[in-house]
Design a protein around this motif. Structure first.
Motif, mmCIF file in Angstrom:
data_model
loop_
_atom_site.group_PDB
_atom_site.id
_atom_site.type_symbol
_atom_site.label_atom_id
_atom_site.label_comp_id
_atom_site.label_asym_id
_atom_site.label_seq_id
_atom_site.Cartn_x
_atom_site.Cartn_y
_atom_site.Cartn_z
ATOM 1 N N LYS A 135 0.822 -1.213 0.000
ATOM 2 C CA LYS A 135 0.000 0.000 0.000
ATOM 3 C C LYS A 135 0.854 1.260 0.000
ATOM 4 N N GLU A 139 1.921 3.852 -3.542
ATOM 5 C CA GLU A 139 1.596 5.283 -3.504
ATOM 6 C C GLU A 139 2.868 6.128 -3.423
ATOM 7 N N PRO A 174 -4.368 13.230 4.997
ATOM 8 C CA PRO A 174 -4.485 11.776 4.909
ATOM 9 C C PRO A 174 -5.596 11.280 5.833
ATOM 10 N N PRO A 175 -6.180 10.127 5.555
ATOM 11 C CA PRO A 175 -5.645 9.094 4.659
ATOM 12 C C PRO A 175 -5.973 9.288 3.179
ATOM 13 N N ASP A 176 -6.953 10.132 2.851
ATOM 14 C CA ASP A 176 -7.353 10.256 1.450
ATOM 15 C C ASP A 176 -6.584 11.347 0.713
ATOM 16 N N GLN A 178 -3.391 14.178 -0.029
ATOM 17 C CA GLN A 178 -1.930 14.063 -0.136
ATOM 18 C C GLN A 178 -1.227 15.406 0.070
ATOM 19 N N HIS A 214 2.097 11.179 6.845
ATOM 20 C CA HIS A 214 1.147 10.693 5.839
ATOM 21 C C HIS A 214 1.129 9.169 5.813
ATOM 22 N N GLU A 215 2.312 8.587 5.799
ATOM 23 C CA GLU A 215 2.440 7.126 5.720
ATOM 24 C C GLU A 215 1.762 6.434 6.890
ATOM 25 N N ARG A 218 -2.022 6.612 6.781
ATOM 26 C CA ARG A 218 -2.564 5.715 5.766
ATOM 27 C C ARG A 218 -2.481 4.254 6.200
#
Length: 236
Positions: A135, A139, A174-176, A178, A214-215, A218
């Motif tokens: 995942k 990305e 995040p999660p959607d 960026q 961000h990572e 997610r």
């Protein structure tokens, strides 16, 4: 694309790696690809850790979980012989039936076996970590490859190049969204042209933290699944 003797992964190559179905082989390719991406960024920004530097180590560690290696070592420390729980299965089935549990002996044995068998937890954790490894790579690994292709070879600071790159990233948190990636790659680009070593290091550090935030956001579902792999619902 190559830099010296080190190949630099393209977007197409990252996508091909992410599409591999064997989680063990995929993880090995992901780890190597992160290393190559990290080297490409470092060749431009200097010997400072970028996010792919840490991702290389993290993916290598994830591979141990995917291959059950860390679990195997733990068991070897705790157990000197094979579990003998299955030897008492007939007594367990009789006891559960005496307590009023309804169900055929085969169904009871299947439920008890899953609870007693540590491999079930290992497989659940392995799957969760493998999915998380994929995942993140499909990305963020892809965006690093795209950044290298579109921006890293610029001889001078070109605002429209980094603006065009960031325009393809989704707005929002995040999660959607960026937005953290937008800010991070903008800082990486600035670091490529920053003459002051201290300022360049600060730009790199902040970019690493932003991508890390961000990572982890997610990855929260996969992290939770891996951490809870051994938890059994008492109702079962």
């Amino acid at each position: 694309m190559t830099q010296g003797f080190t190949p630099i992964p393209t977007v197409a190559q990252v996508e091909a790696i992410a599409a591999q179905t064997d989680p063990i082989i995929r993880n090995l390719h992901i780890t190597l690809c992160y290393h190559q991406l990290a080297q490409a960024i470092a060749a431009r920004t200097g010997l400072q850790a970028n996010w792919c530097t840490f991702a290389t180590w993290a993916s290598k560690q994830a591979g141990q979980t995917i291959r059950h290696e860390d679990f195997r070592r733990t068991l070897e420390l705790l157990l000197n012989r094979q579990p003998t729980a299955m030897q008492v299965m007939p007594d367990v089935i009789a006891s559960t039936q005496a307590l009023g549990v309804r169900g055929q002996p085969a169904a009871i044995q299947e439920s008890v076996s899953e609870i007693l068998n540590p491999l079930a937890a290992f497989q659940n954790a392995s799957h969760a970590v493998g999915q998380g490894n994929k995942k993140v790579f499909e990305e963020i690994g892809r965006e690093f490859a795209r950044f290298i292709e579109h921006c890293l070879s610029d001889p001078v600071y070109t605002p429209e190049h980094i603006t065009s790159f960031c325009a393809a990233l989704r707005p929002g948190d995040p999660p959607d969204g960026q937005d953290y990636l937008r800010r991070a790659f903008t800082r990486y680009y600035q670091a490529c042209f920053e003459p002051d070593p201290k300022m360049r290091a600060e730009l790199m550090l902040l970019a690493n933290i932003e991508i890390g935030c961000h990572e982890q956001t997610r990855l929260q579902p996969e992290i939770t699944a891996a951490m809870n792999a051994a938890i059994i619902d008492y109702r079962d």
